[in-house]
Design an enzyme around this catalytic site. Sequence first.
Site, mmCIF file in Angstrom:
data_model
loop_
_atom_site.group_PDB
_atom_site.id
_atom_site.type_symbol
_atom_site.label_atom_id
_atom_site.label_comp_id
_atom_site.label_asym_id
_atom_site.label_seq_id
_atom_site.Cartn_x
_atom_site.Cartn_y
_atom_site.Cartn_z
ATOM 1 N N HIS A 143 98.328 -42.268 20.284
ATOM 2 C CA HIS A 143 97.065 -42.300 19.521
ATOM 3 C C HIS A 143 96.105 -41.178 19.917
ATOM 4 O O HIS A 143 95.123 -40.936 19.224
ATOM 5 C CB HIS A 143 96.341 -43.635 19.734
ATOM 6 C CG HIS A 143 97.052 -44.822 19.159
ATOM 7 N ND1 HIS A 143 97.510 -44.858 17.858
ATOM 8 C CD2 HIS A 143 97.388 -46.027 19.710
ATOM 9 C CE1 HIS A 143 98.098 -46.025 17.634
ATOM 10 N NE2 HIS A 143 98.045 -46.750 18.739
ATOM 11 N N ASP A 180 106.750 -47.448 17.652
ATOM 12 C CA ASP A 180 105.650 -48.318 18.076
ATOM 13 C C ASP A 180 105.078 -48.974 16.803
ATOM 14 O O ASP A 180 105.087 -48.365 15.732
ATOM 15 C CB ASP A 180 104.577 -47.477 18.767
ATOM 16 C CG ASP A 180 103.444 -48.314 19.341
ATOM 17 O OD1 ASP A 180 103.433 -48.532 20.570
ATOM 18 O OD2 ASP A 180 102.561 -48.747 18.564
ATOM 19 N N HIS A 182 102.177 -49.498 15.884
ATOM 20 C CA HIS A 182 100.961 -48.855 15.370
ATOM 21 C C HIS A 182 101.279 -47.427 14.916
ATOM 22 O O HIS A 182 102.250 -46.814 15.390
ATOM 23 C CB HIS A 182 99.880 -48.865 16.463
ATOM 24 C CG HIS A 182 99.590 -50.240 16.981
ATOM 25 N ND1 HIS A 182 100.048 -50.691 18.206
ATOM 26 C CD2 HIS A 182 98.930 -51.271 16.405
ATOM 27 C CE1 HIS A 182 99.658 -51.950 18.374
ATOM 28 N NE2 HIS A 182 98.987 -52.331 17.299
ATOM 29 N N ASP A 268 105.849 -53.128 20.669
ATOM 30 C CA ASP A 268 104.880 -54.064 20.107
ATOM 31 C C ASP A 268 105.222 -54.470 18.676
ATOM 32 O O ASP A 268 104.461 -55.201 18.045
ATOM 33 C CB ASP A 268 103.447 -53.524 20.207
ATOM 34 C CG ASP A 268 103.354 -52.034 19.944
ATOM 35 O OD1 ASP A 268 104.337 -51.441 19.465
ATOM 36 O OD2 ASP A 268 102.281 -51.460 20.233
HETATM 37 ZN ZN ZN Z 1 101.268 -49.778 19.671
#
Ligand code: ZN
Length: 370
Positions: A143, A180, A182, A268
């Site tokens: 991120h 991931d 996200h 995740d």
């Molecule tokens: Zn994540």
Amino acid sequence: MTTGYVYHEIFGWHDTGTHAGLFPSHPQAGIQPLAHVENADTKRRLHELLVVSGLMDHLVRVRPRPATEEEILRVHDRAHLDRVKAQSLLPKGGDAGDGLSPFGQGGYEIAALAAGGAVEAVDAVLAGRVDNAYALVRPPGHHAEPGRGMGFCVFGNVAIAVHHALAVHGLERVAVLDWDVHHGNGTQKAFYADPRVLTISLHQDDVFPPHSGRRHERGTGEGLGTALNVPLPAGSGDGAYLYAMDTVVTPALRAFRPQLIVVASGFDASAMDPMAHQMVTSEGYRALTTRLLDTAAELCGGRVAMSHEGGYNPTYVPFCGLAVMETLAGVRTLDDPFLPIVSGFAGQDLQPHQRDAIDAAIAVPARDRT
Ligand code: ZN
């Protein structure tokens, strides 16, 4: 297969404090202190399972080293680096940029070691010392944007490692697969206009960052077509992830013909994760890894380097990570005791609305490179 493994105990000492999950405790607002959701447990327990399962005996340890300022500055601006460095000297540390990404005193050095760990994993693969590699680093990185950290990430570990492959090893085409749950916004941003790097992100639709990772985000300028986003509906399980792999990811990799594939590996998307709502099992991650290795063998001599990202269930992340690393190494050790439960969740198979969402994510060959 020879599989490299990067880890250092000090990754567990990256101090995210006593947040209540995401936010600093605030008694007057009713927020009680507990632990930051991104804490050492999942990573430390994964490392310990590698040892106890015996898989560690089959891995080649690769020592991490701190990323240099020059390496960090290939991705980040000087202001971000200097800010992290200055706050890292404070007794209570600081935050990487969004108020969700705390680090303790000395956090700069640990974040630099995480980025350098990813670089060393790439180096070991490209130098042929190992066939593939997994860097179990912390803090995560995908991120972090050029000007700020965010989403628990301080520096863009994968982006820094990819830049190293381009700048030092002279690679011309590198692909990043981010599984991931996200969106890999930081990695995407680092290479959005760069035709040398294909970034592919499989993520739950619109979770974090908000409004990021839409299908129409495809790159810009010279890099148009070299970003690919596959937003998946909540509730996607092994069936949806493997369908996305087969119909979108693999064709995109074949069209791009990378010389190296780097995976931003978060767990995740697992069925047990508290931070998202997908249903992937350890066998799902194993199958994703098998398919990826097959594609890598076909395209780039099997050269795959993975760098750890998210994953917040301390009991299940270790079995997902074990499955991935077993597959990289071609070894089986312990069975996943959770598998009979999570594989039986309703909706593990590909659902029609999931198929529609994946079909809409067009596999885009960047350009005709022949
Ligand atoms: Zn994540």
